[in-house]
Scaffold this motif. Structure first.
Motif, PDB file in Angstrom:
ATOM      1  N   ARG A  36     -14.196   4.921  -4.785  1.00 14.42           N
ATOM      2  CA  ARG A  36     -14.002   3.661  -5.517  1.00 14.42           C
ATOM      3  C   ARG A  36     -14.345   3.843  -6.989  1.00 14.42           C
ATOM      4  NH1 ARG A  36     -11.520  -0.584  -2.732  1.00 14.42           N
ATOM      5  NH2 ARG A  36     -12.177  -0.492  -0.565  1.00 14.42           N
TER       6      ARG A  36
ATOM      7  N   ARG B  41     -15.799   3.101 -10.511  1.00 14.94           N
ATOM      8  CA  ARG B  41     -17.083   2.463 -10.846  1.00 14.94           C
ATOM      9  C   ARG B  41     -16.902   1.185 -11.644  1.00 14.94           C
ATOM     10  NH1 ARG B  41     -15.956   6.698 -13.808  1.00 14.94           N
ATOM     11  NH2 ARG B  41     -16.286   6.738 -16.060  1.00 14.94           N
TER      12      ARG B  41
ATOM     13  N   GLY C 118     -13.360  -0.793  -9.052  1.00 15.59           N
ATOM     14  CA  GLY C 118     -13.520  -0.931  -7.606  1.00 15.59           C
ATOM     15  C   GLY C 118     -12.307  -0.475  -6.822  1.00 15.59           C
ATOM     16  N   ALA C 119     -11.242  -0.078  -7.520  1.00 13.60           N
ATOM     17  CA  ALA C 119     -10.025   0.396  -6.865  1.00 13.60           C
ATOM     18  C   ALA C 119     -10.218   1.843  -6.398  1.00 13.60           C
ATOM     19  CB  ALA C 119      -8.841   0.317  -7.833  1.00 13.60           C
ATOM     20  N   TRP C 120      -9.542   2.194  -5.304  1.00 12.06           N
ATOM     21  CA  TRP C 120      -9.608   3.558  -4.815  1.00 12.06           C
ATOM     22  C   TRP C 120      -8.947   4.494  -5.816  1.00 12.06           C
ATOM     23  CZ3 TRP C 120     -12.645   5.148  -1.074  1.00 12.06           C
ATOM     24  CH2 TRP C 120     -13.027   4.265  -0.068  1.00 12.06           C
ATOM     25  N   ARG C 121      -9.618   5.600  -6.111  1.00  7.22           N
ATOM     26  CA  ARG C 121      -9.096   6.660  -6.975  1.00  7.22           C
ATOM     27  C   ARG C 121      -9.029   7.928  -6.134  1.00  7.22           C
ATOM     28  NH1 ARG C 121      -7.093   3.482 -10.714  1.00  7.22           N
ATOM     29  NH2 ARG C 121      -8.670   2.250 -11.763  1.00  7.22           N
TER      30      ARG C 121
ATOM     31  N   ASN D 283     -17.652   8.342 -10.663  1.00  3.86           N
ATOM     32  CA  ASN D 283     -17.387   7.352  -9.619  1.00  3.86           C
ATOM     33  C   ASN D 283     -18.220   7.632  -8.368  1.00  3.86           C
ATOM     34  OD1 ASN D 283     -15.560   6.010 -11.247  1.00  3.86           O
ATOM     35  ND2 ASN D 283     -13.790   7.092 -10.432  1.00  3.86           N
TER      36      ASN D 283
ATOM     37  N   ALA E 109     -20.618   5.048  -6.546  1.00  2.00           N
ATOM     38  CA  ALA E 109     -20.256   4.572  -5.205  1.00  2.00           C
ATOM     39  C   ALA E 109     -21.170   5.123  -4.115  1.00  2.00           C
ATOM     40  CB  ALA E 109     -18.806   4.941  -4.903  1.00  2.00           C
TER      41      ALA E 109
ATOM     42  N   GLY F 294     -17.510   8.132  -0.302  1.00  2.00           N
ATOM     43  CA  GLY F 294     -16.080   7.872  -0.356  1.00  2.00           C
ATOM     44  C   GLY F 294     -15.420   8.306   0.927  1.00  2.00           C
TER      45      GLY F 294
END
Length: 149
Positions: A39, A41, A44-47, A74, A78, A81
């Protein structure tokens, strides 16, 4: 903390990474490749990015050969992941490894992937003395991965 970053060139971003990620998303691991999803930082979207999954003494690690890049920032925020290989998705938590504990991990990483990533380690290789590996340790984040499901 080091601010060392080596940004990838056009060929790496547009050809190599895309090819490896495409194969890995279809379940074909290239020398241990996975697609790392973490996610962002801020958003909040998935990378996602392709990574080499290192296993040493039964423990799994992610090493950042290019330094303190976006996925490492990130990951710190997070705390974990997902690692993806085809349809297999492993959720995990991540613990950053201290610089003093990175030496054997960096050595193992370079033994396995030096041909691919050696250029990012400023002449330090798997046969280099411990002191040289310790010297570059702050420039290369390493995370211990613990699968959560």
């Amino acid at each position: 903390m080091s601010t060392h970053v080596q940004k990838p060139g056009w060929f790496t971003v547009n050809v190599l990474n895309r090819t490896i990620a495409w194969m890995t998303r279809r379940g074909i691991s290239v020398w241990g490749s996975r697609v790392l999803a973490v996610r962002g930082r801020k958003s909040g979207a998935w990378r996602t990015t392709p990574v080499n999954l290192l296993t040493v003494d039964g423990q799994r690690y992610l090493v950042a050969p290019r330094g303190h890049v976006q996925w490492t920032h990130n990951m710190r925020a997070a705390g974990g992941g997902e690692l993806r290989l085809g349809r297999n998705v492993e959720a995990f938590t991540a613990t950053e490894v201290t610089d003093d504990d990175k030496v054997p991990l960096l050595r193992a990483y370079l033994k396995r992937w030096k041909a691919e990533v050696g250029v990012f380690f400023n002449g330090v290789g798997p046969a280099s003395p411990d002191a040289e590996l310790r010297r570059i340790a702050p420039d290369h984040p390493v995370f211990r991965i613990t699968v959560t499901k």
